[in-house]
Design a protein around this motif. Structure first.
Motif, PDB file in Angstrom:
ATOM      1  N   ALA A 221       0.825  -1.208   0.000  1.00  0.00           N
ATOM      2  CA  ALA A 221       0.000   0.000   0.000  1.00  0.00           C
ATOM      3  C   ALA A 221       0.861   1.261   0.000  1.00  0.00           C
ATOM      4  O   ALA A 221       0.518   2.259  -0.655  1.00  0.00           O
ATOM      5  N   THR A 222       1.968   1.221   0.721  1.00  0.00           N
ATOM      6  CA  THR A 222       2.872   2.374   0.747  1.00  0.00           C
ATOM      7  C   THR A 222       3.459   2.618  -0.636  1.00  0.00           C
ATOM      8  O   THR A 222       3.498   3.763  -1.121  1.00  0.00           O
ATOM      9  N   ARG A 223       3.899   1.563  -1.294  1.00  0.00           N
ATOM     10  CA  ARG A 223       4.429   1.712  -2.651  1.00  0.00           C
ATOM     11  C   ARG A 223       3.330   2.165  -3.616  1.00  0.00           C
ATOM     12  O   ARG A 223       3.572   2.989  -4.506  1.00  0.00           O
ATOM     13  N   SER A 224       2.136   1.641  -3.434  1.00  0.00           N
ATOM     14  CA  SER A 224       1.013   2.045  -4.285  1.00  0.00           C
ATOM     15  C   SER A 224       0.696   3.525  -4.104  1.00  0.00           C
ATOM     16  O   SER A 224       0.447   4.248  -5.071  1.00  0.00           O
ATOM     17  N   PHE A 225       0.703   3.965  -2.847  1.00  0.00           N
ATOM     18  CA  PHE A 225       0.385   5.364  -2.547  1.00  0.00           C
ATOM     19  C   PHE A 225       1.401   6.305  -3.201  1.00  0.00           C
ATOM     20  O   PHE A 225       1.029   7.307  -3.818  1.00  0.00           O
ATOM     21  N   HIS A 226       2.667   5.993  -3.074  1.00  0.00           N
ATOM     22  CA  HIS A 226       3.702   6.911  -3.562  1.00  0.00           C
ATOM     23  C   HIS A 226       3.877   6.857  -5.074  1.00  0.00           C
ATOM     24  O   HIS A 226       4.293   7.857  -5.678  1.00  0.00           O
ATOM     25  N   THR A 227       3.557   5.734  -5.698  1.00  0.00           N
ATOM     26  CA  THR A 227       3.699   5.631  -7.155  1.00  0.00           C
ATOM     27  C   THR A 227       2.393   5.903  -7.893  1.00  0.00           C
ATOM     28  O   THR A 227       2.395   6.071  -9.106  1.00  0.00           O
ATOM     29  N   LYS A 228       1.290   5.920  -7.142  1.00  0.00           N
ATOM     30  CA  LYS A 228      -0.056   6.086  -7.717  1.00  0.00           C
ATOM     31  C   LYS A 228      -0.390   4.944  -8.685  1.00  0.00           C
ATOM     32  O   LYS A 228      -1.274   5.058  -9.522  1.00  0.00           O
ATOM     33  N   THR A 229       0.309   3.832  -8.526  1.00  0.00           N
ATOM     34  CA  THR A 229       0.092   2.628  -9.327  1.00  0.00           C
ATOM     35  C   THR A 229      -0.018   1.444  -8.383  1.00  0.00           C
ATOM     36  O   THR A 229       0.812   1.297  -7.475  1.00  0.00           O
ATOM     37  N   LEU A 230      -1.007   0.604  -8.577  1.00  0.00           N
ATOM     38  CA  LEU A 230      -1.235  -0.500  -7.650  1.00  0.00           C
ATOM     39  C   LEU A 230      -0.048  -1.450  -7.628  1.00  0.00           C
ATOM     40  O   LEU A 230       0.383  -1.963  -8.660  1.00  0.00           O
ATOM     41  N   GLN A 231       0.467  -1.685  -6.420  1.00  0.00           N
ATOM     42  CA  GLN A 231       1.574  -2.612  -6.203  1.00  0.00           C
ATOM     43  C   GLN A 231       1.071  -3.812  -5.403  1.00  0.00           C
ATOM     44  O   GLN A 231       0.058  -3.732  -4.706  1.00  0.00           O
ATOM     45  N   THR A 232       1.792  -4.910  -5.484  1.00  0.00           N
ATOM     46  CA  THR A 232       1.367  -6.127  -4.796  1.00  0.00           C
ATOM     47  C   THR A 232       2.490  -6.692  -3.935  1.00  0.00           C
ATOM     48  O   THR A 232       3.661  -6.339  -4.089  1.00  0.00           O
ATOM     49  N   VAL A 233       2.105  -7.577  -3.033  1.00  0.00           N
ATOM     50  CA  VAL A 233       3.063  -8.340  -2.241  1.00  0.00           C
ATOM     51  C   VAL A 233       2.453  -9.733  -2.066  1.00  0.00           C
ATOM     52  O   VAL A 233       1.239  -9.865  -1.910  1.00  0.00           O
ATOM     53  N   ARG A 234       3.267 -10.758  -2.111  1.00  0.00           N
ATOM     54  CA  ARG A 234       2.752 -12.127  -2.032  1.00  0.00           C
ATOM     55  C   ARG A 234       3.240 -12.797  -0.755  1.00  0.00           C
ATOM     56  O   ARG A 234       4.454 -12.937  -0.533  1.00  0.00           O
ATOM     57  N   ASN A 235       2.287 -13.191   0.094  1.00  0.00           N
ATOM     58  CA  ASN A 235       2.557 -13.939   1.315  1.00  0.00           C
ATOM     59  C   ASN A 235       3.722 -13.362   2.119  1.00  0.00           C
ATOM     60  O   ASN A 235       4.698 -14.050   2.422  1.00  0.00           O
ATOM     61  N   PRO A 236       3.648 -12.092   2.498  1.00  0.00           N
ATOM     62  CA  PRO A 236       4.740 -11.480   3.269  1.00  0.00           C
ATOM     63  C   PRO A 236       4.895 -12.142   4.637  1.00  0.00           C
ATOM     64  O   PRO A 236       3.915 -12.446   5.306  1.00  0.00           O
ATOM     65  N   ASN A 237       6.123 -12.322   5.033  1.00  0.00           N
ATOM     66  CA  ASN A 237       6.421 -13.020   6.283  1.00  0.00           C
ATOM     67  C   ASN A 237       6.522 -12.019   7.435  1.00  0.00           C
ATOM     68  O   ASN A 237       7.551 -11.882   8.092  1.00  0.00           O
ATOM     69  N   THR A 238       5.425 -11.306   7.682  1.00  0.00           N
ATOM     70  CA  THR A 238       5.396 -10.345   8.779  1.00  0.00           C
ATOM     71  C   THR A 238       4.599 -10.905   9.955  1.00  0.00           C
ATOM     72  O   THR A 238       3.645 -11.667   9.758  1.00  0.00           O
ATOM     73  N   ILE A 239       5.005 -10.531  11.169  1.00  0.00           N
ATOM     74  CA  ILE A 239       4.257 -10.969  12.347  1.00  0.00           C
ATOM     75  C   ILE A 239       2.884 -10.300  12.410  1.00  0.00           C
ATOM     76  O   ILE A 239       2.000 -10.773  13.114  1.00  0.00           O
ATOM     77  N   ALA A 240       2.721  -9.213  11.672  1.00  0.00           N
ATOM     78  CA  ALA A 240       1.432  -8.511  11.638  1.00  0.00           C
ATOM     79  C   ALA A 240       0.521  -9.210  10.623  1.00  0.00           C
ATOM     80  O   ALA A 240       0.376  -8.779   9.480  1.00  0.00           O
ATOM     81  N   ASP A 241      -0.101 -10.307  11.063  1.00  0.00           N
ATOM     82  CA  ASP A 241      -0.845 -11.149  10.124  1.00  0.00           C
ATOM     83  C   ASP A 241      -2.038 -10.421   9.508  1.00  0.00           C
ATOM     84  O   ASP A 241      -2.464 -10.749   8.407  1.00  0.00           O
ATOM     85  N   GLY A 242      -2.561  -9.405  10.186  1.00  0.00           N
ATOM     86  CA  GLY A 242      -3.672  -8.653   9.636  1.00  0.00           C
ATOM     87  C   GLY A 242      -3.275  -7.754   8.483  1.00  0.00           C
ATOM     88  O   GLY A 242      -4.148  -7.196   7.799  1.00  0.00           O
ATOM     89  N   ALA A 243      -1.976  -7.597   8.236  1.00  0.00           N
ATOM     90  CA  ALA A 243      -1.487  -6.745   7.155  1.00  0.00           C
ATOM     91  C   ALA A 243      -0.855  -7.561   6.032  1.00  0.00           C
ATOM     92  O   ALA A 243      -0.081  -7.023   5.239  1.00  0.00           O
ATOM     93  N   ARG A 244      -1.194  -8.835   5.958  1.00  0.00           N
ATOM     94  CA  ARG A 244      -0.624  -9.689   4.913  1.00  0.00           C
ATOM     95  C   ARG A 244      -1.432  -9.665   3.617  1.00  0.00           C
ATOM     96  O   ARG A 244      -1.239 -10.500   2.743  1.00  0.00           O
ATOM     97  N   THR A 245      -2.328  -8.721   3.484  1.00  0.00           N
ATOM     98  CA  THR A 245      -3.137  -8.614   2.280  1.00  0.00           C
ATOM     99  C   THR A 245      -2.243  -8.353   1.064  1.00  0.00           C
ATOM    100  O   THR A 245      -1.251  -7.630   1.163  1.00  0.00           O
ATOM    101  N   PRO A 246      -2.583  -8.910  -0.104  1.00  0.00           N
ATOM    102  CA  PRO A 246      -1.689  -8.801  -1.265  1.00  0.00           C
ATOM    103  C   PRO A 246      -1.693  -7.441  -1.942  1.00  0.00           C
ATOM    104  O   PRO A 246      -0.704  -7.055  -2.555  1.00  0.00           O
ATOM    105  N   TYR A 247      -2.806  -6.708  -1.837  1.00  0.00           N
ATOM    106  CA  TYR A 247      -2.884  -5.390  -2.481  1.00  0.00           C
ATOM    107  C   TYR A 247      -4.139  -4.662  -2.001  1.00  0.00           C
ATOM    108  O   TYR A 247      -5.057  -5.266  -1.455  1.00  0.00           O
ATOM    109  N   LEU A 248      -4.134  -3.356  -2.197  1.00  0.00           N
ATOM    110  CA  LEU A 248      -5.317  -2.559  -1.906  1.00  0.00           C
ATOM    111  C   LEU A 248      -6.435  -2.925  -2.868  1.00  0.00           C
ATOM    112  O   LEU A 248      -6.178  -3.413  -3.977  1.00  0.00           O
ATOM    113  N   GLY A 249      -7.683  -2.664  -2.480  1.00  0.00           N
ATOM    114  CA  GLY A 249      -8.818  -3.050  -3.302  1.00  0.00           C
ATOM    115  C   GLY A 249      -9.215  -1.986  -4.317  1.00  0.00           C
ATOM    116  O   GLY A 249      -8.755  -0.849  -4.280  1.00  0.00           O
TER     117      GLY A 249
END
Length: 330
Positions: A221-249
């Motif tokens: 989402a941060t990359r999407s916000f700054h580039t104004k282009t939708l960016q994705t992430v796949r299965n990020p290994n973060t302890i914040a499991d609620g933020a593992r979404t692949p992209y903004l809607g």
């Protein structure tokens, strides 16, 4: 594959009027969660900080607001057939409890590595839980196939106007209680809470700067916000499991671009340090995702002084038996 969104097409899909209507539906059902302050935090930040504690919401997170608001607006036929969603846990519990309260059958698609406490709570609210392997299965496609086969209504965890409107009532309550803010910090996974909160802030406190916070390991989402282009992430290994979404809607991305002022990220260590600090100083149970917004402030990533700052603590659903292992990493 990255979805192709028109980033300007949905910026008006949710309005402050929708948040007001959601607040009326939630009145008497959702908890009006407490706002906590800490002299230690105020001294550390040289500001007045207000923590909106959604860890005290029903099901332990802000997700109940959006889930109940969405299910309450279904047609009688949709309610009778039932609903389905996909979630790592908090939205799952929220849909399950909302369905129980509204007498709507619920089916939840959850990753098999979702925290056991969240799986157990979801089943405890009466939902059918279907597990999948996140490394092998696309959860959206999996849930959509089940929905089609069973004639269920899909209520996604963030990319739905009624969900966004419900989530925004958390910030609405905060500002109504403490007054105008200079800064509002909100965690971001799929952007439902962030976009809803930003809509509330711009309506009630127009000069408030709204900043979304993500884990560095899940910074789509941060990359999407700054580039104004939708960016994705796949299965990020973060302890914040609620933020593992692949992209903004397709709904939340335009809303974030339109209403949010900035996006930042925090490290895994920063999340843990902040989580520990909130447990120790505020004496509240906060999950890793719930500590994201506070981490940006307490770790100095966002630095302001003499300001009124709102921080949304998004949830507290953490497996207590695993907390010791997390804090051992500090």
């Amino acid at each position: 594959m990255t979805p192709d969104y028109n980033i300007f097409s949905a910026k008006n899909t949710v309005s402050y009027t929708d948040l007001q209507a959601a607040a009326l539906r939630l009145s008497g059902t959702a908890n009006r969660t407490p706002v906590l302050t800490s002299r230690s935090v105020n001294q550390r930040t040289n500001s007045q900080v207000f923590f909106k504690c959604e860890n005290f919401q029903r099901t332990g997170s802000f997700k109940f607001r959006g889930a109940y608001n969405a299910l309450a607006q279904l047609s009688d036929e949709q309610k009778q057939c039932g609903v389905i969603t996909y979630s790592s846990g908090n939205h799952a519990q929220a849909i399950a409890l909302s369905g129980q309260l509204l007498n709507i059958p619920t089916t939840i698609v959850m990753p098999d590595d979702a925290p056991s406490v969240k799986q157990a709570a979801t089943r405890g609210y009466g939902a059918e839980v279907i597990l999948y392997n996140r490394l092998e299965t696309n959860r959206e496609e999996f849930a959509n196939n089940i929905a089609s086969d069973r004639y269920l209504t899909l209520i996604p965890p963030y990319d739905h106007p009624h969900v966004v409107a419900g989530q925004g009532t958390a910030a609405k309550e905060l500002i109504e209680e403490v007054g105008a803010l200079d800064l509002l910090l909100v965690c971001c996974g799929g952007g439902g809470l962030l976009s809803g909160s930003a809509i509330a802030a711009k309506a009630l406190s127009p000069n408030c700067k709204v900043i979304g916070v993500e884990p560095q390991l899940a910074d789509d989402a941060t990359r999407s916000f700054h580039t104004k282009t939708l960016q994705t992430v796949r299965n990020p290994n973060t302890i914040a499991d609620g933020a593992r979404t692949p992209y903004l809607g397709k709904i939340t991305f335009p809303l974030v671009l339109h209403y949010v002022d900035d996006m930042v990220t925090v490290s895994e260590d920063a999340i843990l340090r902040t989580m520990f600090y909130l447990w120790e100083r505020l004496k509240i149970v906060v999950e890793p995702t719930g500590a994201l917004a506070a981490a940006a402030l307490l770790e100095g990533i966002i630095s302001v002084s003499d300001a009124n700052i709102g921080v949304i603590i998004s949830g507290g659903n953490v497996d207590i038996k695993e907390v010791g292992k997390l804090f051992e990493r500090l």
